[in-house]
Design a protein around this motif. Structure first.
Motif, PDB file in Angstrom:
ATOM      1  N   UNK A   1       0.842  -1.198   0.000  1.00  0.00           N
ATOM      2  CA  UNK A   1       0.000   0.000   0.000  1.00  0.00           C
ATOM      3  C   UNK A   1       0.877   1.249   0.000  1.00  0.00           C
ATOM      4  N   UNK A   2       0.679   2.090  -1.011  1.00  0.00           N
ATOM      5  CA  UNK A   2       1.405   3.352  -1.108  1.00  0.00           C
ATOM      6  C   UNK A   2       0.419   4.495  -0.911  1.00  0.00           C
ATOM      7  N   UNK A   3       0.693   5.340   0.061  1.00  0.00           N
ATOM      8  CA  UNK A   3      -0.229   6.398   0.451  1.00  0.00           C
ATOM      9  C   UNK A   3       0.419   7.757   0.224  1.00  0.00           C
ATOM     10  N   UNK A   4      -0.265   8.618  -0.517  1.00  0.00           N
ATOM     11  CA  UNK A   4       0.158  10.005  -0.701  1.00  0.00           C
ATOM     12  C   UNK A   4      -0.651  10.878   0.242  1.00  0.00           C
ATOM     13  N   UNK A   5       0.037  11.691   1.043  1.00  0.00           N
ATOM     14  CA  UNK A   5      -0.610  12.567   2.020  1.00  0.00           C
ATOM     15  C   UNK A   5      -0.388  14.018   1.622  1.00  0.00           C
ATOM     16  N   UNK A   6      -1.455  14.820   1.696  1.00  0.00           N
ATOM     17  CA  UNK A   6      -1.343  16.251   1.437  1.00  0.00           C
ATOM     18  C   UNK A   6      -2.292  16.989   2.381  1.00  0.00           C
ATOM     19  N   UNK A   7      -2.386  18.310   2.221  1.00  0.00           N
ATOM     20  CA  UNK A   7      -3.318  19.106   3.037  1.00  0.00           C
ATOM     21  C   UNK A   7      -3.438  20.494   2.430  1.00  0.00           C
ATOM     22  N   UNK A   8      -4.075  21.414   3.149  1.00  0.00           N
ATOM     23  CA  UNK A   8      -4.090  22.806   2.696  1.00  0.00           C
ATOM     24  C   UNK A   8      -3.533  23.759   3.750  1.00  0.00           C
ATOM     25  N   UNK A   9      -3.246  23.277   4.946  1.00  0.00           N
ATOM     26  CA  UNK A   9      -2.729  24.129   6.016  1.00  0.00           C
ATOM     27  C   UNK A   9      -1.214  24.308   5.942  1.00  0.00           C
ATOM     28  N   UNK A  10      -0.558  23.569   5.068  1.00  0.00           N
ATOM     29  CA  UNK A  10       0.886  23.674   4.940  1.00  0.00           C
ATOM     30  C   UNK A  10       1.613  22.462   5.488  1.00  0.00           C
ATOM     31  N   UNK A  11       2.809  22.231   4.966  1.00  0.00           N
ATOM     32  CA  UNK A  11       3.538  21.002   5.297  1.00  0.00           C
ATOM     33  C   UNK A  11       3.966  20.930   6.754  1.00  0.00           C
ATOM     34  N   UNK A  12       4.023  22.074   7.443  1.00  0.00           N
ATOM     35  CA  UNK A  12       4.446  22.073   8.844  1.00  0.00           C
ATOM     36  C   UNK A  12       3.281  22.204   9.815  1.00  0.00           C
ATOM     37  N   UNK A  13       2.058  21.998   9.350  1.00  0.00           N
ATOM     38  CA  UNK A  13       0.878  22.085  10.213  1.00  0.00           C
ATOM     39  C   UNK A  13       0.780  20.863  11.116  1.00  0.00           C
ATOM     40  N   UNK A  14       0.218  21.080  12.295  1.00  0.00           N
ATOM     41  CA  UNK A  14       0.073  19.984  13.259  1.00  0.00           C
ATOM     42  C   UNK A  14      -0.796  18.864  12.704  1.00  0.00           C
ATOM     43  N   UNK A  15      -1.790  19.211  11.894  1.00  0.00           N
ATOM     44  CA  UNK A  15      -2.717  18.200  11.389  1.00  0.00           C
ATOM     45  C   UNK A  15      -2.078  17.189  10.466  1.00  0.00           C
ATOM     46  N   UNK A  16      -1.221  17.643   9.566  1.00  0.00           N
ATOM     47  CA  UNK A  16      -0.601  16.703   8.625  1.00  0.00           C
ATOM     48  C   UNK A  16       0.466  15.874   9.334  1.00  0.00           C
ATOM     49  N   UNK A  17       1.111  16.458  10.337  1.00  0.00           N
ATOM     50  CA  UNK A  17       2.072  15.683  11.121  1.00  0.00           C
ATOM     51  C   UNK A  17       1.368  14.566  11.887  1.00  0.00           C
ATOM     52  N   UNK A  18       0.215  14.896  12.499  1.00  0.00           N
ATOM     53  CA  UNK A  18      -0.539  13.890  13.254  1.00  0.00           C
ATOM     54  C   UNK A  18      -1.089  12.808  12.334  1.00  0.00           C
ATOM     55  N   UNK A  19      -1.581  13.204  11.165  1.00  0.00           N
ATOM     56  CA  UNK A  19      -2.135  12.239  10.215  1.00  0.00           C
ATOM     57  C   UNK A  19      -1.052  11.294   9.709  1.00  0.00           C
ATOM     58  N   UNK A  20       0.078  11.840   9.349  1.00  0.00           N
ATOM     59  CA  UNK A  20       1.171  11.016   8.850  1.00  0.00           C
ATOM     60  C   UNK A  20       1.636  10.018   9.903  1.00  0.00           C
ATOM     61  N   UNK A  21       1.757  10.487  11.133  1.00  0.00           N
ATOM     62  CA  UNK A  21       2.188   9.597  12.214  1.00  0.00           C
ATOM     63  C   UNK A  21       1.145   8.511  12.462  1.00  0.00           C
ATOM     64  N   UNK A  22      -0.141   8.874  12.374  1.00  0.00           N
ATOM     65  CA  UNK A  22      -1.211   7.906  12.615  1.00  0.00           C
ATOM     66  C   UNK A  22      -1.234   6.804  11.566  1.00  0.00           C
ATOM     67  N   UNK A  23      -0.782   7.111  10.364  1.00  0.00           N
ATOM     68  CA  UNK A  23      -0.823   6.136   9.269  1.00  0.00           C
ATOM     69  C   UNK A  23       0.413   5.251   9.207  1.00  0.00           C
ATOM     70  N   UNK A  24       1.376   5.492  10.089  1.00  0.00           N
ATOM     71  CA  UNK A  24       2.583   4.679  10.094  1.00  0.00           C
ATOM     72  C   UNK A  24       2.229   3.198  10.241  1.00  0.00           C
ATOM     73  N   UNK A  25       2.877   2.373   9.439  1.00  0.00           N
ATOM     74  CA  UNK A  25       2.653   0.941   9.501  1.00  0.00           C
ATOM     75  C   UNK A  25       1.594   0.434   8.545  1.00  0.00           C
TER      76      UNK A  25
END
Length: 252
Positions: A1-25
């Motif tokens: 499974x290959x997952x591409x993650x994006x957002x609109x708040x910016x690459x350093x936003x807390x939301x994309x960091x939390x989402x990326x960490x949650x999808x680990x594994x």
């Protein structure tokens, strides 16, 4: 499974960091997100200048463009593979009802959907990242469920998560989009030189919050999952417009 993650708040936003960490594994994760906050950018693509892609120390790629730019570039030249899933968020604020038309978060997912890739947008309904940990947990559950039981058809899901602790979450509902009244008036101001400027006003009040809407689900602390589509044709009006346009069609 290959997952591409994006957002609109910016690459350093807390939301994309939390989402990326949650999808680990869950698979191989690649992040391509805007350099700066692009909230409200909708599905816009940057066509009047070239775009640059850089990589942060945490491995995230960031683009000096819109959310749609990010996913488009990722899918058409940056990546040497085709993702199995595009995930956007977690947005700092709700994307309910008519908000989806303006949302950069939904737009990033929509770009994946346009390329035929299952795509999911996640939003936390209150600004300020309150209970972001719970929203990230919910996002992982949704993605895990998609991986285990993928839908047969093309998928574009808009997921809104109440900003409450897990103990207060009522469950999950599949919903339709509600509707708002028109937005509040613009706020007029002036530059230091006396030139008039205008701030876009707040969103309007809720107009349609029926029992099966995303607004109603969030009000009762349910996660709202809304399947979206991009066919803007007003099918019920085709016959009426055909009759109306009759004389126009007859005259070359």
């Amino acid at each position: 499974m290959r997952i591409l993650v994006s957002n609109d708040d910016g690459y350093n936003a807390a939301g994309i960091e939390a989402l990326t960490e949650a999808l680990r594994g869950l698979g191989d994760i690649t992040v391509v997100a805007p350099e700066t906050n692009c909230s409200g950018s909708s599905n816009s693509l940057t066509l009047n200048r070239p775009l640059s892609v850089r990589q942060a120390s945490n491995g995230f790629f960031y683009v000096n463009g819109t959310p749609s730019d990010c996913v488009h570039i990722a899918l058409t030249g940056l990546l040497d593979f085709r993702p199995d899933l595009v995930v956007s968020g977690i947005n700092n604020g709700a994307n309910l009802g008519d908000d989806t038309l303006y949302s950069g978060t939904v737009a990033a997912a929509t770009e994946g959907y346009l390329f035929g890739i299952p795509s999911i947008a996640f939003s936390l309904v209150e600004r300020g990242w309150k209970h972001l940990d719970n929203a990230a947990r919910v996002a992982r559950q949704v993605v895990e469920h998609h991986i285990a039981q993928p839908l047969d058809s093309k998928v574009l899901l808009n997921v809104n998560i109440p900003a409450v602790p897990s103990s207060q979450l009522a469950g999950t509902r599949v919903t339709r989009l509600g509707k708002r009244h028109p937005s509040e008036p613009v706020i007029k101001s002036a530059t230091p030189y006396g030139e008039p400027v205008y701030w876009i006003g707040p969103v309007g009040n809720v107009f349609d919050a029926g029992a099966n809407t995303d607004f109603a689900a969030i009000e009762e602390n349910y996660v709202s999952v809304t399947p979206l589509r991009l066919d803007l044709t007003y099918h019920e009006q085709l016959d009426a417009v055909t009759r109306w346009a009759g004389p126009l069609c007859e005259n070359p």
